[in-house]
Design a protein around this motif. Structure first.
Motif, PDB file in Angstrom:
ATOM      1  N   THR A 119       0.698  -1.117  -0.400  1.00 17.82           N
ATOM      2  CA  THR A 119      -0.123  -0.343   0.005  1.00 17.82           C
ATOM      3  C   THR A 119       0.431   0.813  -0.037  1.00 17.82           C
ATOM      4  O   THR A 119       1.625   1.097   0.423  1.00 17.82           O
ATOM      5  N   ILE A 120       0.667   1.876  -0.585  1.00 17.70           N
ATOM      6  CA  ILE A 120       1.074   2.896  -1.063  1.00 17.70           C
ATOM      7  C   ILE A 120       0.459   4.821  -0.879  1.00 17.70           C
ATOM      8  O   ILE A 120      -0.708   4.436  -1.508  1.00 17.70           O
ATOM      9  N   GLN A 121       0.688   5.613   0.064  1.00 16.88           N
ATOM     10  CA  GLN A 121      -0.389   7.099  -0.020  1.00 16.88           C
ATOM     11  C   GLN A 121       0.955   8.031  -1.079  1.00 16.88           C
ATOM     12  O   GLN A 121       1.828   8.306  -0.997  1.00 16.88           O
ATOM     13  N   PRO A 135      -0.150  12.680  -8.497  1.00 21.57           N
ATOM     14  CA  PRO A 135       1.499  13.232  -8.856  1.00 21.57           C
ATOM     15  C   PRO A 135       1.964  13.992 -10.167  1.00 21.57           C
ATOM     16  O   PRO A 135       1.308  13.931 -10.912  1.00 21.57           O
ATOM     17  N   LYS A 136       2.989  14.796  -9.586  1.00 23.34           N
ATOM     18  CA  LYS A 136       3.254  16.379 -10.218  1.00 23.34           C
ATOM     19  C   LYS A 136       4.518  15.558 -11.076  1.00 23.34           C
ATOM     20  O   LYS A 136       5.222  16.925 -11.670  1.00 23.34           O
ATOM     21  N   ARG A 137       5.241  15.349 -11.106  1.00 21.99           N
ATOM     22  CA  ARG A 137       6.705  15.297 -10.736  1.00 21.99           C
ATOM     23  C   ARG A 137       6.743  13.364 -10.811  1.00 21.99           C
ATOM     24  O   ARG A 137       6.962  12.149  -8.942  1.00 21.99           O
ATOM     25  N   ILE A 138       6.738  12.703 -11.842  1.00 24.55           N
ATOM     26  CA  ILE A 138       7.253  11.055 -11.997  1.00 24.55           C
ATOM     27  C   ILE A 138       8.096  11.016 -12.108  1.00 24.55           C
ATOM     28  O   ILE A 138       8.819  11.121 -13.597  1.00 24.55           O
ATOM     29  N   VAL A 139       9.250   9.818 -11.442  1.00 25.65           N
ATOM     30  CA  VAL A 139      10.070   8.915 -12.964  1.00 25.65           C
ATOM     31  C   VAL A 139       9.595   7.602 -12.780  1.00 25.65           C
ATOM     32  O   VAL A 139       9.109   6.966 -12.316  1.00 25.65           O
ATOM     33  N   SER A 140      10.044   7.011 -13.708  1.00 27.87           N
ATOM     34  CA  SER A 140       9.671   6.182 -14.334  1.00 27.87           C
ATOM     35  C   SER A 140      11.154   5.164 -14.383  1.00 27.87           C
ATOM     36  O   SER A 140      11.531   5.537 -15.172  1.00 27.87           O
ATOM     37  N   ILE A 141      11.193   4.000 -13.966  1.00 24.37           N
ATOM     38  CA  ILE A 141      12.075   3.109 -14.456  1.00 24.37           C
ATOM     39  C   ILE A 141      12.110   2.070 -15.014  1.00 24.37           C
ATOM     40  O   ILE A 141      12.825   1.697 -14.858  1.00 24.37           O
ATOM     41  N   VAL A 142      11.024   1.837 -15.650  1.00 23.01           N
ATOM     42  CA  VAL A 142      10.336   1.416 -16.532  1.00 23.01           C
ATOM     43  C   VAL A 142      10.176   1.125 -17.982  1.00 23.01           C
ATOM     44  O   VAL A 142       9.283   2.224 -18.075  1.00 23.01           O
ATOM     45  N   PRO A 143      11.290   0.830 -18.740  1.00 22.13           N
ATOM     46  CA  PRO A 143      11.144   1.016 -20.530  1.00 22.13           C
ATOM     47  C   PRO A 143       9.635   2.054 -20.917  1.00 22.13           C
ATOM     48  O   PRO A 143       9.295   2.091 -20.906  1.00 22.13           O
ATOM     49  N   SER A 144       9.334   0.199 -20.835  1.00 22.03           N
ATOM     50  CA  SER A 144       7.466  -0.345 -21.196  1.00 22.03           C
ATOM     51  C   SER A 144       5.998   1.727 -20.625  1.00 22.03           C
ATOM     52  O   SER A 144       5.572   1.116 -21.112  1.00 22.03           O
ATOM     53  N   GLN A 145       6.015   1.271 -19.499  1.00 30.20           N
ATOM     54  CA  GLN A 145       5.668   1.911 -18.845  1.00 30.20           C
ATOM     55  C   GLN A 145       5.880   3.500 -18.762  1.00 30.20           C
ATOM     56  O   GLN A 145       5.055   4.038 -18.347  1.00 30.20           O
ATOM     57  N   THR A 146       7.247   3.714 -18.844  1.00 28.15           N
ATOM     58  CA  THR A 146       7.794   5.231 -19.553  1.00 28.15           C
ATOM     59  C   THR A 146       6.932   5.655 -20.868  1.00 28.15           C
ATOM     60  O   THR A 146       5.944   6.456 -21.096  1.00 28.15           O
ATOM     61  N   GLU A 147       6.816   3.877 -21.954  1.00 27.63           N
ATOM     62  CA  GLU A 147       5.973   4.742 -22.975  1.00 27.63           C
ATOM     63  C   GLU A 147       4.619   4.841 -22.748  1.00 27.63           C
ATOM     64  O   GLU A 147       3.810   5.676 -23.229  1.00 27.63           O
ATOM     65  N   LYS A 152      17.367  14.876  -6.722  1.00 27.14           N
ATOM     66  CA  LYS A 152      17.967  17.050  -7.491  1.00 27.14           C
ATOM     67  C   LYS A 152      16.654  16.097  -8.285  1.00 27.14           C
ATOM     68  O   LYS A 152      15.557  17.755  -7.836  1.00 27.14           O
ATOM     69  N   LEU A 153      15.648  15.449  -8.468  1.00 30.24           N
ATOM     70  CA  LEU A 153      14.707  15.895  -9.087  1.00 30.24           C
ATOM     71  C   LEU A 153      13.438  15.623  -7.755  1.00 30.24           C
ATOM     72  O   LEU A 153      11.944  15.951  -8.760  1.00 30.24           O
ATOM     73  N   ASN A 154      13.739  15.129  -7.208  1.00 28.57           N
ATOM     74  CA  ASN A 154      12.558  14.753  -5.739  1.00 28.57           C
ATOM     75  C   ASN A 154      11.447  14.014  -6.052  1.00 28.57           C
ATOM     76  O   ASN A 154      10.366  15.067  -6.255  1.00 28.57           O
ATOM     77  N   PRO A 155      10.801  12.684  -6.686  1.00 29.87           N
ATOM     78  CA  PRO A 155       9.759  12.601  -7.345  1.00 29.87           C
ATOM     79  C   PRO A 155       8.687  12.593  -6.494  1.00 29.87           C
ATOM     80  O   PRO A 155       8.610  12.531  -4.775  1.00 29.87           O
ATOM     81  N   ASP A 156       7.424  12.836  -6.615  1.00 30.01           N
ATOM     82  CA  ASP A 156       6.232  12.165  -5.753  1.00 30.01           C
ATOM     83  C   ASP A 156       5.763  10.916  -5.961  1.00 30.01           C
ATOM     84  O   ASP A 156       4.631  10.376  -5.725  1.00 30.01           O
ATOM     85  N   LEU A 157       5.686  10.273  -7.237  1.00 29.27           N
ATOM     86  CA  LEU A 157       6.269   9.053  -7.120  1.00 29.27           C
ATOM     87  C   LEU A 157       6.848   8.376  -8.153  1.00 29.27           C
ATOM     88  O   LEU A 157       7.489   8.890  -9.069  1.00 29.27           O
ATOM     89  N   PRO A 166       7.169   7.667  -2.709  1.00 30.72           N
ATOM     90  CA  PRO A 166       6.479   6.045  -2.753  1.00 30.72           C
ATOM     91  C   PRO A 166       6.736   5.643  -3.961  1.00 30.72           C
ATOM     92  O   PRO A 166       6.885   6.416  -5.211  1.00 30.72           O
ATOM     93  N   VAL A 167       6.435   4.857  -4.354  1.00 34.29           N
ATOM     94  CA  VAL A 167       7.208   3.303  -5.201  1.00 34.29           C
ATOM     95  C   VAL A 167       5.804   3.178  -5.866  1.00 34.29           C
ATOM     96  O   VAL A 167       6.234   1.943  -4.479  1.00 34.29           O
ATOM     97  N   TRP A 168       5.802   2.875  -7.189  1.00 37.99           N
ATOM     98  CA  TRP A 168       4.691   1.830  -7.157  1.00 37.99           C
ATOM     99  C   TRP A 168       5.034   0.922  -8.203  1.00 37.99           C
ATOM    100  O   TRP A 168       5.335   1.488  -9.165  1.00 37.99           O
ATOM    101  N   ILE A 169       4.663  -0.326  -8.249  1.00 39.58           N
ATOM    102  CA  ILE A 169       5.827  -1.301  -8.277  1.00 39.58           C
ATOM    103  C   ILE A 169       5.305  -2.756  -8.714  1.00 39.58           C
ATOM    104  O   ILE A 169       4.097  -3.198  -8.490  1.00 39.58           O
ATOM    105  N   SER A 170       4.904  -2.224 -10.317  1.00 34.82           N
ATOM    106  CA  SER A 170       4.520  -3.588 -11.023  1.00 34.82           C
ATOM    107  C   SER A 170       4.820  -5.036 -10.475  1.00 34.82           C
ATOM    108  O   SER A 170       6.047  -5.101 -10.542  1.00 34.82           O
TER     109      SER A 170
END
Length: 263
Positions: A10-12, A17-29, A73-78, A99-103
């Motif tokens: 569970t993530i809160q 979110p306004k500052r998202i970092v994606s570390i999964v290529p297919s989910q970035t697309e 430095k990016l300080n993401p909110d997700l 906050p990290v949402w993991i698939s």
């Protein structure tokens, strides 16, 4: 709001979110196709789609070698991550701070669920629903020739030296089944390593050499053909077999074309 990811964590998230970092290529697309251009502020060096993001978004390292100082430095909110594609130790580190949402995706149903949930998290429910409808429609339209075709025994290879194959609990395995290919490594888990001799004992009729993560080329195909003279060796686009975001809309058309080649 509280959201449950595919590891049942569970993530809160207080606001969309306004500052998202994606570390999964297919989910970035997927995030691009959801219309989150301003919100996505960081991606990996392997997030090659879309091309415009690849060239303008801040890169936070590789999927398994994140640059923590850049993320800080990016300080993401997700942060959007994946159990298999990202390093567990690094995920545990970033989970302590953001906050990290993991698939965790092994089949089409789980991919559809992921897309819908990310749509909810980001306030893009309508766009996510449109994407999932298109994916379902595309897979429903897989040609009857494929669905009724005699199953072809096949091995899907993702790495060379050592030879690594897709096992029966992978997303690739599910995609193989959907386009009429019977995975000869169905009873093995994840990505088993096989010798040429061991692979031969499985008696595949076709060997599929993926374009990723190892970039198989024509000369690799020729090498495998020497070892397996009675097999048909095919170079395939790994994105259609292993990318579980919005690229799935296009996957069935690719599978139809591929199966025509295999006939």
């Amino acid at each position: 709001m509280k959201f449950i990811d595919q590891l049942h964590r569970t993530i809160q998230i207080d606001n969309p979110p306004k500052r998202i970092v994606s570390i999964v290529p297919s989910q970035t697309e997927l995030l691009f196709d959801l219309g989150l251009d301003e919100e996505v502020i960081g991606i990996t060096k392997f997030c090659i789609h879309p091309d415009e993001w690849f060239h303008k978004k801040t890169r936070v390292g590789g999927t398994k070698q994140l640059k923590m100082e850049v993320i800080e430095k990016l300080n993401p909110d997700l942060i959007i991550a994946n159990k298999e594609e990202n390093d567990r130790g690094q995920l545990e580190e970033v989970m302590q701070r953001w906050p990290v949402w993991i698939s965790d995706i092994k089949n089409l149903s789980e991919a559809i669920l992921m897309i819908g949930t990310i749509g909810q998290i980001t306030g893009k429910e309508i766009a996510a629903t449109e994407i999932t409808h298109k994916i379902n429609s595309s897979f429903n339209s897989l040609s009857l020739a494929i669905k009724q075709k005699k199953t072809i025994r096949a091995a899907y290879i993702i790495w060379n030296d050592p030879i690594m194959c897709a096992g029966g609990d992978t997303f690739i395995h599910d995609m193989m089944n959907r386009c009429g290919l019977m995975n000869v490594l169905n009873e093995e888990r994840r990505y088993p390593v096989k010798t040429i001799a061991e692979l031969g004992l499985l008696q595949p009729e076709y060997i599929l050499l993926s374009s990723e993560p190892f970039p198989f080329k024509e000369h690799h195909k020729e090498q495998f053909q020497m070892h397996f003279p009675e097999c048909k060796i095919i170079l395939v686009d790994g994105e259609y077999f292993s990318w579980y975001g919005s690229r799935l809309i296009e996957a069935p058309a690719y599978f139809n074309s591929l199966m025509q080649e295999l006939q």
